[in-house]
Enzyme design. Structure first.
Site, mmCIF file in Angstrom:
data_model
loop_
_atom_site.group_PDB
_atom_site.id
_atom_site.type_symbol
_atom_site.label_atom_id
_atom_site.label_comp_id
_atom_site.label_asym_id
_atom_site.label_seq_id
_atom_site.Cartn_x
_atom_site.Cartn_y
_atom_site.Cartn_z
ATOM 1 N N SER A 593 53.702 51.723 16.683
ATOM 2 C CA SER A 593 53.058 51.593 15.380
ATOM 3 C C SER A 593 52.197 50.327 15.365
ATOM 4 O O SER A 593 51.250 50.227 16.136
ATOM 5 C CB SER A 593 54.108 51.598 14.266
ATOM 6 O OG SER A 593 53.521 51.757 13.004
ATOM 7 N N ASP A 668 52.515 63.237 12.684
ATOM 8 C CA ASP A 668 52.675 61.890 12.121
ATOM 9 C C ASP A 668 51.873 61.789 10.819
ATOM 10 O O ASP A 668 50.648 61.691 10.847
ATOM 11 C CB ASP A 668 52.183 60.859 13.143
ATOM 12 C CG ASP A 668 52.575 59.431 12.804
ATOM 13 O OD1 ASP A 668 52.775 59.153 11.608
ATOM 14 O OD2 ASP A 668 52.658 58.604 13.723
ATOM 15 N N HIS A 700 56.176 60.155 12.835
ATOM 16 C CA HIS A 700 55.979 58.780 13.309
ATOM 17 C C HIS A 700 57.158 58.293 14.153
ATOM 18 O O HIS A 700 57.004 57.400 14.992
ATOM 19 C CB HIS A 700 55.761 57.857 12.104
ATOM 20 C CG HIS A 700 55.190 56.514 12.454
ATOM 21 N ND1 HIS A 700 54.031 56.355 13.176
ATOM 22 C CD2 HIS A 700 55.626 55.250 12.185
ATOM 23 C CE1 HIS A 700 53.765 55.061 13.327
ATOM 24 N NE2 HIS A 700 54.722 54.377 12.748
#
Length: 732
Positions: A593, A668, A700
């Site tokens: 991320s 995601d 995610h």
């Protein structure tokens, strides 16, 4: 028995002992939950202050129970409810009490919507009559009992409903809810993700008014994701997602009167593009507190609405040169004065204000952070909180008088301490862990800070890990670009300072985050241990922009995400590479991320330092990410184009020299796979070779079934191939 035979037996036992202590960690063990810790599930302190409830599950009988325990003895007092005694349901896996503890909401089924939101099947259990009432035949959201326990409010298909538990009558209190257009009382995607709440409605103390936020997302652009599934044709998930600089939902504050079924808007006439990140009734059933914030999130107003007199007063206005973090740390006392936390002196501290908004006093002070506010004991005039006073990588529980005097450290061990207090603050259950001790649960006396009893530990896990090769996680600081940065290091168990080792760096680096902390292992830590035993030195460094060292350190990255954080990782890698035992030609970095955004930038901007990088679900341009998070730190792309573009990896692909592995899930909803697709296209057009992996329909977190094991095999093999030199690719 002959001496020769005794010697042979002794040699066998010693060989077996050594063998047991040299067991290697495997990816299968790590991702099968082999090293999972035990905890206390759904702990709730009963209003009497002497007891607490816990959700237990008997695997043999498949029975769920809510059991009541005595704080002082820790013995089970009774079973409040058992699924075996309720014919209408097969079991439940979560619960919540009404304010008067006369009823329970039991969760029997749940389907995820986004990160925090779910659709569920719920039942109301009446403790006195031992009867159950189904909230709705539909899967609904956020059922919430009124304080008097006579009604339950919930969301369904973007509208709000109230069910009378006596008559069974259901009133639909909004009618304009429509998918991807109007949402009543439940947050939209970006509020849920970035302001961390789903239920955007609240009952007043008299159970006759409901305040709620209405989201008009008509003008918010839509984002779509293909869902491949297993059928002949894919489907499409379409939802409203405001990317940086684009239109947000228009929010309004609404008030519903349960008695006359009328609704009025309280925020009517408020100008500008604003957020309502919190709403909360005070102890006065006619006084509603609401937090309003400007779009830049550097101005926050706490406003009190008198719903009876139809007046409002702005009791607090905070302004920051960068941004203000929204918290849940607002407590109204009996006189409606309130306790609040703020970073206005440079560190997060506790303040006490009058009901008119006048500062009474700053309760805590110092060059350290209050990291959790637990509550106020009215009888003892005492506040309980968690802080970093004992070092930024540690957490301790403290008490302090409302006037700021008689501060007391209540926890005893260095590491991470977290408290759950009894309703009357007589006791607290402390959860403690450190890098060397897995979670242990202990009952404390809140006044003296003395341990009353041990409740639960994870000694079985500690014993189990004695059979494995495990290295110490070493904590230190490294001076980089004029700042002392927290760092942990894991070296091979047989580390030899006369040898050289490849270096593998992990970081997250997002604003206010922390990865270097004195707490027990998360799953990734076992992976780092495995890599260490396979010949790598693994380090993690919290650079500028991370949290718990003051607002100046945290907010230095304002308007330039990815500049100072990347500079710190590059410079740290250069310094570590100069150590005799580090092979500076074999340094890699990875992250997920924000960490994937960082590792990508580090490989590109530090192409003479890093040999490889792994980026999982990375942001590759902040232009692709949501309004609330991105604009908090960057303002809008229209205002700050250079800040967005100069530090986004997608604009630096021409610098790629090392080995790059890019990984993303197509499902995601947070960091869209668009980030990776456009990064891939940029790399192709720059004629740069790289590796990538796409996980179909994974969100995610990239998990489900065999997915995590596959992902970590992929990354481990890539590390061995690019950094391992003579090390073989792992297939464990």
């Amino acid at each position: 028995m002959s001496l020769r035979h005794v010697a042979a037996v002794f040699a066998f036992l010693m060989t077996s002992l050594v063998f047991c202590q040299e067991k290697q960690l495997t990816l299968q063990e790590i991702w099968s939950g082999e090293f999972r810790t035990e905890g206390m599930q759904a702990l709730h302190s009963m209003a009497n202050g002497n007891q607490y409830s816990v959700l237990n599950f008997d695997r043999q009988s498949r029975t769920s129970t809510i059991d009541i325990y005595d704080y002082k003895t820790l013995k089970k007092v009774k079973t409040l409810v058992s699924s075996a005694d309720i014919s209408e349901i097969r079991g439940f896996y979560d619960y919540s009490f009404s304010a008067d503890e006369s009823k329970l909401i039991l969760t029997t089924k749940s389907e995820p919507v986004f990160r925090r939101s779910t659709l569920g099947e719920y039942y109301i259990y009446d403790i006195a009559s031992k009867t159950v009432t189904k909230v709705s035949d539909d899967l609904v959201q956020e059922p919430t009992l009124s304080p008097d326990g006579t009604k339950v409010a919930y969301g369904f298909e973007n509208n709000l409903y109230v069910k009378n538990l006596t008559s069974g009558k259901v009133d639909q209190i909004t009618t304009d809810g429509e998918k991807n257009k109007i949402i009543n009382g439940i947050t939209d995607w970006v509020y849920e993700e970035e302001f961390a709440f789903v239920r955007a409605f609240d009952w007043n103390a008299d159970s006759n008014q409901i305040a709620y936020i209405k989201f008009d997302e008509s003008e918010v652009p839509e984002f779509s994701m293909d869902v491949y599934g297993s059928e002949l044709y894919q489907t499409q998930h379409v939802f409203k997602y405001p990317k940086a600089g684009e239109a947000n939902s228009k929010v309004s504050l609404q008030l519903y009167n349960v008695d006359d079924k009328s609704t009025i808007e309280l925020s009517e006439g408020k100008p500008g593009d604003f957020y309502i990140p919190r709403l909360q009734w005070t102890n006065d059933p006619n006084i509603l507190s609401v937090q309003f914030m400007n779009r830049h999130q550097n101005e926050l107003d706490l406003i009190l609405f008198d719903t009876k007199e139809k007046t409002m007063i702005n009791v607090l206005a905070e302004i920051d040169k960068a941004y203000i973090d929204v918290t849940f740390n607002l407590t109204f006392l009996k006189d409606n004065s309130f306790i609040w936390t703020s970073e206005k002196d440079g560190f997060n501290h506790i303040y006490h204000y009058s009901k008119e908004g006048n500062l009474i006093n700053q309760v805590t002070k110092g060059n350290w952070e209050v990291t959790n506010y637990y509550g106020f004991n009215e009888k003892a005039n005492t506040i309980y909180y968690q802080s970093t006073e004992n070092g930024s990588i540690n957490r301790d529980v403290y008490s302090i008088q409302l006037n700021g005097k008689n501060k007391k450290r209540l926890t005893q061990k260095n590491g991470t301490n977290s408290a759950s207090f009894s309703a009357d603050f007589t006791y607290f259950i402390n959860t403690f862990s450190s890098a060397t001790t897995p979670q242990e649960y202990t009952l404390y006396d809140s006044k003296s800070g003395k341990i009353v009893k041990q409740i639960k530990d994870n000694n079985a896990l500690t014993t189990k890990l004695e059979d494995y090769v495990m290295s110490e996680k070493e904590f230190s600081t490294i001076t980089v670009n004029g700042n002392d940065l927290n760092m942990w290091t894991i070296k091979p168990k047989d580390f030899d300072a006369n040898k050289t080792y490849p270096l593998f760096m992990y970081q997250y680096s997002g604003p206010g985050s922390q990865q270097v902390a004195n707490r027990w292992n998360i799953t990734n830590d076992y992976w780092y241990q495995m890599l260490a035993q396979e010949g790598y030195i693994v380090v993690c460094i919290d650079g500028r922009g991370t949290g718990y060292k003051g607002s100046d350190f945290k907010k230095v990255t304002q308007n330039e995400l990815g500049k100072y954080e990347v500079e710190d990782q590059i410079e740290a890698a250069k310094q570590l590479g100069k150590l005799d035992h580090i092979d500076e030609s074999r340094i890699g970095i990875w992250g997920w991320s924000y960490g994937g955004f960082m590792s990508s930038n580090a490989l590109l901007k530090g192409n003479d330092v890093f040999k490889m990088a792994i980026a999982v679900a990375p942001v590759t341009s902040w232009r692709f990410y949501d309004t609330i998070y991105t604009e908090r730190y960057m303002t809008t792309p229209q205002e700050n184009p250079s800040g967005y573009d100069e530090n986004s990896p997608i604009n630096h692909v021409d610098k790629l020299k090392g080995d790059y592995l890019l990984i993303h899930g197509t499902g995601d909803d947070n960091v869209h796979v668009q980030n990776t697709m456009l990064m891939v296209e940029a790399l192709i057009q720059a004629d740069k070779q790289f590796e990538w992996m796409i996980y179909p329909d994974k969100n995610h977190g990239i998990y489900g079934g065999n997915t995590r094991l596959h992902l970590y095999k992929k990354m481990t093999n890539f590390i061995h191939k690019t950094l391992g030199d003579k090390l073989k690719a792992s297939e464990n």
